[in-house]
Each structure stands twice: as structure tokens, then as C-alpha cells.
Enzyme design. Sequence first.
Site, PDB file in Angstrom:
ATOM      1  CG  ASP A 268      -2.325   0.601   0.797  1.00  0.00           C
ATOM      2  OD1 ASP A 268      -2.331   1.841   0.378  1.00  0.00           O
ATOM      3  OD2 ASP A 268      -3.550  -0.099   0.907  1.00  0.00           O
TER       4      ASP A 268
ATOM      5  CG  HIS B 166      -4.536   2.372  -2.020  1.00  0.00           C
ATOM      6  ND1 HIS B 166      -4.276   2.983  -0.733  1.00  0.00           N
ATOM      7  CD2 HIS B 166      -5.604   2.246  -2.392  1.00  0.00           C
ATOM      8  CE1 HIS B 166      -5.537   3.422  -0.403  1.00  0.00           C
ATOM      9  NE2 HIS B 166      -6.469   2.985  -1.332  1.00  0.00           N
TER      10      HIS B 166
ATOM     11  CD  GLU C 270     -10.191   4.009  -0.858  1.00  0.00           C
ATOM     12  OE1 GLU C 270     -10.832   4.602   0.128  1.00  0.00           O
ATOM     13  OE2 GLU C 270      -9.074   3.531  -0.453  1.00  0.00           O
TER      14      GLU C 270
HETATM   15  C1  ACM Z   1     -10.874  -0.168   0.717  1.00  0.00           C
HETATM   16  O1  ACM Z   1     -11.114  -0.427   2.002  1.00  0.00           O
HETATM   17  N1  ACM Z   1     -10.557   0.642   0.152  1.00  0.00           N
HETATM   18  C2  ACM Z   1     -10.820  -1.588   0.067  1.00  0.00           C
END
Ligand code: ACM
Length: 606
Positions: free
Chosen positions: A176, A246, A308
Site C-alpha cells: 500500500d 495505493h 480508490e
Molecule cells: C478499501 O477499503 N479501500 C478497499
Amino acid sequence: MLTALMLLAVPAIVPLPRSLTVLPGTYALPQHVAVRAASAAERNVAAFTERFLRKRGIAVRIVREGAPAQIRLNGAAKDGALGAEGYHLRVDSSGIEIDANGGPGLFYGLQTLEQLVPASGAPAIRDIDIRDVPAFAWRGIHLDVSRHFFPVSVVERYINVAAHYKLNVFHWHLTDDQGWRIQIQRYPRLTSVGACRSGSEVDHDPALSDGIRYCGYYTQDQIRQVVAYAARRYVTVVPEIEMPGHSAAAIAAYPYLGCTGKQIPVSVSWGGSDAICPTPRAIRFEENVLSEIMQLFPSKYIHTGGDEVLFGQWKRSAFVTALMKRKHLQTYPQVQGYFERRIERFIRSKGRIMVGWDEILNGGVSRSAVVMSWRGTAGGARAARRGNDTVMSPDGPLYLSWGQGDPADEPPASCCVDTPQMVYAFNPIPPGLTPQQAKHIIGVQGNMWTEWVPTASHLFYMLLPRELALAEDAWTPEYEKNWSSFEARTGPQYLWLEAHGYNFRIPNPSFTIDAPQLSFAGVSPSVRTIQAYTRGPDVTVTLTDDVPGAAIHYTLDGSTPSARSLVYGAPLRYALKPNETVDVTAVAVLPDGRVSTPSELLLARR
Ligand code: ACM
């Protein structure tokens, strides 16, 4: 509807088996037990049987096919109704027999047997006949090791407790923005640079860092060790390599992966950061990483994130603008779709299946990708209608990183309140799907994001007991689920957790109000407080706690009780005067001195 008597009659098995008949009689395990096992799967489960019985002071001998034995493991039952993971467990005067079509069913039969043997005293088991199969094939638990890193020993313990409750997928969130946690031979800077950040966010303030350098990653040998540990427990490890969002840790290691080509730091705050640029060179990088990943993880499923994605740099990129023109892409989600399809094609070419968070639906992904529904259940329902297999892991009920009680009483959490009862209430099949569409809901998963989970002890506090509720969501059909039954069966599980050294959140005491003229009872104004009204004077308040051996202490003035407060021994009886209020605040105290968070009852005569 289960009556109280029926609840007592159901043995304390979690998750609840599909069908169960208690037979007259009891089988007492002798001091020396022979376990019959021949095939590799039978011998694998026999080794777990031996470990379990040794702890109970029972000597075990493994014997071959045909030899007389008190415990008989048969992993070649050829019983179609049991499927790949079901089992038939029978305990009677002849001993214990577990039949299954392979290792997983034998292992699950053994977990059930472990729960049937009393935690202390003589190892005598009620005679019983259980036929059991899971409701869902994917019964997952996730762990984010990027925000906080957990050593192999903790990861193994995390897998061990999951397997005991018949979960079978460990979704390992390995990368991440805040840290890359897996060694990749071809790209050493992913760990020499990407596995360290200069600090961690504090106080839910993205601008604040504790300034303490934070590092950690798994070597490939350690990864293989965890995969093998999980496999012996019939748990598949599904790795997640996040892309294209991410990805700050990867870009920090190899700046050419970002659209600006500039050096960026591994993120300190918990927010999202730059995305991988969809250039041929960056896509080749991801493919090379995934090639090593697929060598390490035999899982059919490979998770590549997709959630995201921040499009800021794509919007400013001449490369992305030209790509959109060339490929006739109108929107940035479509650019993500282009990227996802490239990655998916690569994964499919290796005979594996791509899994992604539900955003992968936005840009169009093929039918063979699995969609993990996290923004509620809408993405999962959309995927199922479209014909994609989907795993339900909605934020809210299945986000075990949320707080478990009143935020005032709980340690910092990623968000909100998600009590065990809220986890339990989750129905994986959303309304409005046809039976054919519902078949695409292949499973259920709890997610553990660790921004606010810095230690192993805290990790298990967040996990337990909610993982047990998750396990029942995943294993037991919705129509068989019953919260009161689950609560009654959960109590003895705390003894197993304690015997195996797991920290857990001690459930705060529950109130039962017996008042003939009760007019309202509800949770208000906070999660910890129940407010109730009665018209008449007579009230009896009963306090219970799920953990065996817990003492309940209480106060009557609204103050938080301690182990020195009044000890609850018998139901509290009141004859209330008009407008009088009783205020009972209670905690559970364990024999080792640990104290639960409080629950409070405000009961007024109106
Ligand atoms: C997430 O909680 N962004 C998958």
C-alpha cells in the site's frame, strides 16, 4: 424460533453445523488413543488430532487402515452431499468417526470435535451425529500489513484461529502507500526503499507524524513458510498487490512508475496517494512482480486492488492524454479499466483469476474477474447481475477495523461502530437477485485495515470475538442464524481463545429487563447505554456476560465500575416510585483482572 431450552441443548459449536442430532450416551476418551489415518490428508489431520489430545494429557498412536482405533479418519468417503469441505462426525460407544471427501472436511470435523470436548475435566463427549457443509466457498479474513507490519508468528496465529472457525481464505494485503512488505527478487528497491516510512500518522491528523521510522517486510522464504502453514490448515493465501492506486511505496522505490517520474516518499499519513502510470514500462513492472507472486502463492486467485485510484496525475499527464485519444477512452475510470484489463489478461494467461475491489467494475472488466464488494453491497450485487463472481466484504458490517463499542470507551479505530451483533446480522445475499445471480456470491470476507492497529495484542482485540460472527455468516445459511443461539454458543469459545493465548475484546455485560409495564427500551444516547421506560413500579434487571468465569461488578451512580465495585450475584429487583430512575453501570472482570468496557442501563418510571 429457538426456545431457551433448545439453546441449551445445542452444543457450543461455532459456526453452527448444518444438521446435528444429540444421541443418548457419552463417550469418554481413554488415556491412550489410537487414531486411524492412512492417506496424506488423513495423516495431516491426525497430526492436528494428536496435538490437540496431547494438550489434554492423552497419549496418541497413529495406526494404519483397518487397525482398530478410537478415532477413525476417513478422507475418502465418496459422499456427494458433503462436497469438498463437508464432514460427517459421529461420536458413539464405538468411538469417533470423521468421514469426508478429503482433507478440508476432515480438518473441519476435527475443529468441531475440539469444541465438543469440555475445556477442562474428563474428556467425555456427548454422543452426537453431525453432518455439516458450508454455505459459502470463500470464507475470508483479510489483513493489512502495510499500515502496520506483523511478524510471521503473528500472521500464523491469525491464520490458526481463522482455520479453527472454518474460514478458508487469508487475504494478505501486502502493499500500500505506507509500505511495501514482500521481497521481490527482481526489484530490490521495493523493500530497501519501499518497506520504510519516516513516521506514522497520529491523532487522525494527516498533517501529524510521530517521526519514528517504521519498516518491515517478509522475505520470500517467510512467505513460503506462511503459505505452507496455511495449506496444512486448508487455508488459501490470496496475496494482494495493490495497483494502480495505493502505490506510493512502489513509486518511491521506482519513480518511473509514476506519471511525473519524480521521487516521492513512502506515505506517512493514512490517506491515498499517487497512482501507477499506465505506461508500457510500468505495466511490464507489474507483470514481473506478479510473476514472482504467482510463483510464491499457489492460489487460483490473485488480488490486484483497484480501489480508490486518485486520478490527479493521470489528468496532468501527456502520456495518459495521448493514450485516451489512441484507445478512445473518454473518462479516467475507463483508463483504469484499460489498465485492469491488461493486468487481468496477464493473470489469466498464467491460469489464474484476478480479484479486485469493486471499482474494477467501473472501467469494464471481463466476466472471469472476481469482484470484492467493499463500498457496501451494491458493487457485489452489480457484479452478480453482470455474471461476475463476487465476495461480499462491505465496509460497515464486515470491516473489523471499525470500533466495537462506544467510541468513548474504545481505542482509536478507522471508523464508526461495528458490534459483534452487527457483524452477525449481515446477510451475504443482497435482496433482488435471481437464484442464478445469487450463485455468483461466492463468499464473505472480513477486512482488517491496520492504520490504528499497531500491535499483535490490539490486532486480536479487534478480531475477536467478531471473527466468530463472521465465521457463522460464512458457514451457516442465513435461515439457520440466530443471535441468541450464537451468543450462547460463543461463551465456551473464550476458553479456547484463552487456552491458545489469544487476546480478545471482553464483551460488556448484557441487561435483561423484566418489567410488566415496560414501554420502551432502546440504545440511546450512546452505544453503551440502554434507555428504558416503565409505567409500573416492578422491575427486575438481570445481568449476564458471555465469558465463562467473568464476575460482573456494577455501580448505581453512573460512575464507571471497577473490580472493587459491587459484585453482581442475583437479579436486581426494584419497586420504583413515580419519576424514579435506576442507573446501573456494569463491567465484566475476568479472573486475570482484565475489565470489559461498561454497559449502562437508565430505567425510568414515567
Ligand atoms: C478499501 O477499503 N479501500 C478497499
